[in-house]
Design an enzyme around this catalytic site. Sequence first.
Site, PDB file in Angstrom:
ATOM      1  CE  LYS A 162      -3.941  -2.223   2.288  1.00 39.17           C
ATOM      2  NZ  LYS A 162      -4.974  -2.071   3.368  1.00 39.17           N
TER       3      LYS A 162
ATOM      4  CE1 TYR B 226      -9.387  -2.924   0.405  1.00 40.74           C
ATOM      5  CE2 TYR B 226      -8.515  -1.129  -0.927  1.00 40.74           C
ATOM      6  CZ  TYR B 226      -8.315  -2.197  -0.062  1.00 40.74           C
ATOM      7  OH  TYR B 226      -7.040  -2.539   0.329  1.00 40.74           O
TER       8      TYR B 226
ATOM      9  CB  THR C 273      -7.276  -5.228  10.083  1.00 43.46           C
ATOM     10  OG1 THR C 273      -7.823  -6.394   9.479  1.00 43.46           O
ATOM     11  CG2 THR C 273      -7.603  -4.011   9.244  1.00 43.46           C
TER      12      THR C 273
ATOM     13  CG  HIS D 219      -5.441  -6.383  -0.211  1.00 43.29           C
ATOM     14  ND1 HIS D 219      -6.663  -6.192   0.396  1.00 43.29           N
ATOM     15  CD2 HIS D 219      -5.600  -7.423  -1.078  1.00 43.29           C
ATOM     16  CE1 HIS D 219      -7.538  -7.080  -0.108  1.00 43.29           C
ATOM     17  NE2 HIS D 219      -6.910  -7.832  -1.002  1.00 43.29           N
TER      18      HIS D 219
ATOM     19  CD  GLU E 254      -9.037  -9.282  -3.273  1.00 44.07           C
ATOM     20  OE1 GLU E 254      -9.888  -8.980  -2.423  1.00 44.07           O
ATOM     21  OE2 GLU E 254      -7.916  -9.741  -2.968  1.00 44.07           O
TER      22      GLU E 254
HETATM   23  P1  IDP Z   1      -8.028  -6.574   5.939  1.00 38.71           P
HETATM   24  O1  IDP Z   1      -7.210  -5.707   4.992  1.00 38.71           O
HETATM   25  O2  IDP Z   1      -7.212  -7.023   7.122  1.00 38.71           O
HETATM   26  O3  IDP Z   1      -8.718  -7.707   5.225  1.00 38.71           O
HETATM   27  P2  IDP Z   1     -10.631  -5.278   6.015  1.00 38.71           P
HETATM   28  O4  IDP Z   1     -11.576  -5.343   7.184  1.00 38.71           O
HETATM   29  O5  IDP Z   1     -10.961  -6.069   4.800  1.00 38.71           O
HETATM   30  O6  IDP Z   1      -9.172  -5.641   6.561  1.00 38.71           O
HETATM   31  O7  IDP Z   1     -10.502  -3.731   5.623  1.00 38.71           O
HETATM   32  C1  IDP Z   1      -9.909  -3.349   4.396  1.00 38.71           C
HETATM   33  C2  IDP Z   1      -8.965  -2.208   4.649  1.00 38.71           C
HETATM   34  O8  IDP Z   1      -9.697  -1.070   5.110  1.00 38.71           O
HETATM   35  C3  IDP Z   1      -7.929  -2.431   5.764  1.00 38.71           C
HETATM   36  O9  IDP Z   1      -6.789  -3.159   5.330  1.00 38.71           O
HETATM   37  C4  IDP Z   1      -7.569  -1.009   6.158  1.00 38.71           C
HETATM   38  O10 IDP Z   1      -6.676  -0.418   5.207  1.00 38.71           O
HETATM   39  C5  IDP Z   1      -8.922  -0.325   6.044  1.00 38.71           C
HETATM   40  N1  IDP Z   1      -9.614  -0.305   7.335  1.00 38.71           N
HETATM   41  C6  IDP Z   1     -10.200  -1.360   7.981  1.00 38.71           C
HETATM   42  N2  IDP Z   1     -10.748  -0.988   9.138  1.00 38.71           N
HETATM   43  C7  IDP Z   1     -10.532   0.354   9.238  1.00 38.71           C
HETATM   44  C8  IDP Z   1     -10.872   1.333  10.225  1.00 38.71           C
HETATM   45  O11 IDP Z   1     -11.498   1.045  11.248  1.00 38.71           O
HETATM   46  N3  IDP Z   1     -10.454   2.629   9.969  1.00 38.71           N
HETATM   47  C9  IDP Z   1      -9.786   2.968   8.832  1.00 38.71           C
HETATM   48  N4  IDP Z   1      -9.445   2.068   7.887  1.00 38.71           N
HETATM   49  C10 IDP Z   1      -9.815   0.783   8.078  1.00 38.71           C
HETATM   50 MG    MG Z   2     -10.155  -7.657   3.728  1.00 43.80          MG
END
Ligand code: IDP
Ligand code: MG
Length: 139
Positions: free
Chosen positions: A11, A51, A93, A117, A128
């Site tokens: 990222k 996303y 995360t 990611h 993806e």
């Molecule tokens: P992941 O990347 O671990 O699978 P996801 O829940 O799929 O997590 O969320 C996608 C992306 O969104 C995360 O990697 C992060 O960059 C962002 N994200 C997730 N939760 C939050 C939050 O609470 N605040 C801001 N950004 C978030």
């Molecule tokens: Mg995810």
Amino acid sequence: MTGNITFTMIKPDAVEANNIGPILSVINKAGFRILAMKYMRLTKEQAGQFYAVHKERPFYGELTEYMSSGPIVAAVLVKDNAVADYRKLIGATDPTKAEEGTIRKMFAKSIAANAVHGSDSNENAEIESNFFFSQLERF
Ligand code: IDP
Ligand code: MG
């Protein structure tokens, strides 16, 4: 080489911090092979498409803004059990909750700017990977 695929992005925060090389090194040392890779910048619209599953989440605007704020590295990785093993390698995360030795623990700045990611299922790994790469770009 046999195995399953997963999809990853390095990222914008990790690219900005000059951590492309160190992160690829961790990925290779963990036994993943690079099937496809490119260095590019997403538009906000493309980040929004990628996303789309998070459209209703409160952080969607912040996430798509951030993911289009600078270049990323997109890659398809191959390994047995790639999806689960890569999720384990990247860590939680929220980097404050990520285990020692994980990519997010070592390189992430925050829950939003969390370095990498990783696909969460075989089905999403296919979707993806197809979003970024044609068959001609896979080796
Ligand atoms: P992941 O990347 O671990 O699978 P996801 O829940 O799929 O997590 O969320 C996608 C992306 O969104 C995360 O990697 C992060 O960059 C962002 N994200 C997730 N939760 C939050 C939050 O609470 N605040 C801001 N950004 C978030
Ligand atoms: Mg995810």
